[in-house]
Write a protein that holds these residues in place. Structure first.
Motif, PDB file in Angstrom:
ATOM      1  N   LEU A   7       0.831  -1.202   0.000  1.00 48.86           N
ATOM      2  CA  LEU A   7       0.000   0.000   0.000  1.00 48.86           C
ATOM      3  C   LEU A   7       0.864   1.250   0.000  1.00 48.86           C
ATOM      4  CD1 LEU A   7      -2.753  -1.100   2.523  1.00 48.86           C
ATOM      5  CD2 LEU A   7      -3.186  -0.343   0.192  1.00 48.86           C
ATOM      6  N   GLU A   8       1.893   1.252   0.865  1.00 49.45           N
ATOM      7  CA  GLU A   8       2.757   2.425   0.972  1.00 49.45           C
ATOM      8  C   GLU A   8       3.541   2.687  -0.307  1.00 49.45           C
ATOM      9  OE1 GLU A   8       3.587   2.624   5.766  1.00 49.45           O
ATOM     10  OE2 GLU A   8       5.066   1.659   4.501  1.00 49.45           O
ATOM     11  N   SER A   9       3.960   1.644  -0.981  1.00 45.33           N
ATOM     12  CA  SER A   9       4.764   1.807  -2.192  1.00 45.33           C
ATOM     13  C   SER A   9       3.908   2.022  -3.439  1.00 45.33           C
ATOM     14  CB  SER A   9       5.659   0.587  -2.390  1.00 45.33           C
ATOM     15  OG  SER A   9       4.869  -0.539  -2.719  1.00 45.33           O
ATOM     16  N   GLY A  10       2.602   1.888  -3.291  1.00 52.03           N
ATOM     17  CA  GLY A  10       1.710   2.065  -4.436  1.00 52.03           C
ATOM     18  C   GLY A  10       1.632   0.828  -5.328  1.00 52.03           C
ATOM     19  N   GLU A  11       2.204  -0.277  -4.885  1.00 53.64           N
ATOM     20  CA  GLU A  11       2.203  -1.521  -5.673  1.00 53.64           C
ATOM     21  C   GLU A  11       0.847  -2.208  -5.682  1.00 53.64           C
ATOM     22  OE1 GLU A  11       5.220  -4.485  -4.797  1.00 53.64           O
ATOM     23  OE2 GLU A  11       6.569  -2.879  -4.181  1.00 53.64           O
ATOM     24  N   VAL A 139      -5.952   1.297   6.880  1.00 54.71           N
ATOM     25  CA  VAL A 139      -7.173   2.015   6.497  1.00 54.71           C
ATOM     26  C   VAL A 139      -6.816   3.301   5.744  1.00 54.71           C
ATOM     27  CG1 VAL A 139      -9.056   3.408   7.480  1.00 54.71           C
ATOM     28  CG2 VAL A 139      -8.717   1.060   8.251  1.00 54.71           C
ATOM     29  N   LYS A 140      -5.897   4.065   6.301  1.00 52.21           N
ATOM     30  CA  LYS A 140      -5.494   5.340   5.680  1.00 52.21           C
ATOM     31  C   LYS A 140      -4.912   5.098   4.288  1.00 52.21           C
ATOM     32  CE  LYS A 140      -3.012   9.585   6.712  1.00 52.21           C
ATOM     33  NZ  LYS A 140      -1.893   9.931   5.904  1.00 52.21           N
ATOM     34  N   HIS A 141      -4.040   4.102   4.152  1.00 52.22           N
ATOM     35  CA  HIS A 141      -3.435   3.812   2.852  1.00 52.22           C
ATOM     36  C   HIS A 141      -4.476   3.349   1.836  1.00 52.22           C
ATOM     37  CE1 HIS A 141       0.713   4.672   3.657  1.00 52.22           C
ATOM     38  NE2 HIS A 141       0.676   3.947   4.751  1.00 52.22           N
ATOM     39  N   ILE A 142      -5.465   2.563   2.268  1.00 52.30           N
ATOM     40  CA  ILE A 142      -6.521   2.114   1.353  1.00 52.30           C
ATOM     41  C   ILE A 142      -7.322   3.311   0.844  1.00 52.30           C
ATOM     42  CG2 ILE A 142      -8.729   0.872   1.196  1.00 52.30           C
ATOM     43  CD1 ILE A 142      -7.455  -1.267   3.073  1.00 52.30           C
ATOM     44  N   ILE A 150      -9.292  10.638   4.650  1.00 50.62           N
ATOM     45  CA  ILE A 150      -9.831  10.122   5.909  1.00 50.62           C
ATOM     46  C   ILE A 150      -9.384  11.066   7.012  1.00 50.62           C
ATOM     47  CG2 ILE A 150      -7.874   8.542   6.256  1.00 50.62           C
ATOM     48  CD1 ILE A 150     -10.039   6.634   7.621  1.00 50.62           C
ATOM     49  N   SER A 151     -10.251  11.262   7.992  1.00 50.06           N
ATOM     50  CA  SER A 151      -9.907  12.129   9.115  1.00 50.06           C
ATOM     51  C   SER A 151     -10.524  11.573  10.394  1.00 50.06           C
ATOM     52  CB  SER A 151     -10.400  13.562   8.863  1.00 50.06           C
ATOM     53  OG  SER A 151     -11.810  13.576   8.762  1.00 50.06           O
ATOM     54  N   PHE A 164     -14.478   9.300   6.152  1.00 50.56           N
ATOM     55  CA  PHE A 164     -13.744   9.150   4.901  1.00 50.56           C
ATOM     56  C   PHE A 164     -14.684   9.368   3.729  1.00 50.56           C
ATOM     57  CE2 PHE A 164     -15.175   4.849   5.878  1.00 50.56           C
ATOM     58  CZ  PHE A 164     -15.577   4.332   4.653  1.00 50.56           C
ATOM     59  N   THR A 165     -14.080   9.698   2.587  1.00 50.74           N
ATOM     60  CA  THR A 165     -14.874   9.934   1.387  1.00 50.74           C
ATOM     61  C   THR A 165     -14.608   8.838   0.366  1.00 50.74           C
ATOM     62  OG1 THR A 165     -13.129  11.355   0.477  1.00 50.74           O
ATOM     63  CG2 THR A 165     -14.943  12.456   1.632  1.00 50.74           C
TER      64      THR A 165
END
Length: 172
Positions: A7-11, A139-142, A150-151, A164-165
């Motif tokens: 998720l973090e790397s965008g893969e 959750v944030k990365h998704i 997300i907040s 979240f939107t």
């Protein structure tokens, strides 16, 4: 950990489809019903005047987001009658989803760090509940992989709301 790294790397590739977010939320609520009952929690889903909550997103990933947010609301309640409310709001291009609880809340100094990997607000309590401290980071990365936001807002003693939107599904 492998998933959060992807998720973090965008893969991680999203498999976007059109689906009813309210129906998915009801499925997640049913899935967590036994856990909610064990914690004296009720889950209320409110879509007010919305006819439909059709979104374009990766259903499997959004299910993961909802499970994490609702399960956290169940787990971190200190009250005898834990009330969790999931609400949907129409925001033009997007829907806003709120997962609100009436638990103990998160102090202001901890709020900026809740989405950090391995960060735990109450170190001892989280461990006994089996938390790993990566759920909210995932959750944030998704949500960010969906190019959405997300907040969190919270008041100690009054509860916490995660918002979240998601992009509305375009009618074809």
């Amino acid at each position: 950990l492998e998933e959060i790294s992807k998720l973090e790397s965008g893969e991680l590739k999203l498999n976007s489809t059109h689906f009813d977010l309210c129906e998915l939320t009801k499925d997640v609520s049913d899935f967590l019903e036994m856990k909610a009952q064990q914690n004296n929690a009720t889950i209320n889903i409110s879509k007010k005047n919305l006819k439909s909550v059709m979104v374009s997103a990766d259903k499997k990933r959004i299910r993961q987001v909802l499970i994490n947010l609702i399960e956290n609301a169940i787990n971190y309640s200190d009250k005898d009658k834990n009330k969790i409310v999931v609400r949907f709001f129409d925001l033009d291009e997007n829907f806003l989803v709120e997962v609100k609880d009436n638990g103990s809340g998160i102090s202001e100094e901890n709020l900026p760090r809740v989405f950090e990997r391995f960060y735990r607000i109450d170190k001892g309590r989280s461990r006994e509940m089996g938390g790993t401290g990566i759920g909210l980071a995932i959750v944030k990365h998704i949500i960010e992989a969906h190019e959405q936001t997300i907040s969190v807002r919270s008041k100690v003693g009054q509860g916490t709301t995660f918002s979240f939107t998601l992009k509305k599904a375009r009618h074809m």
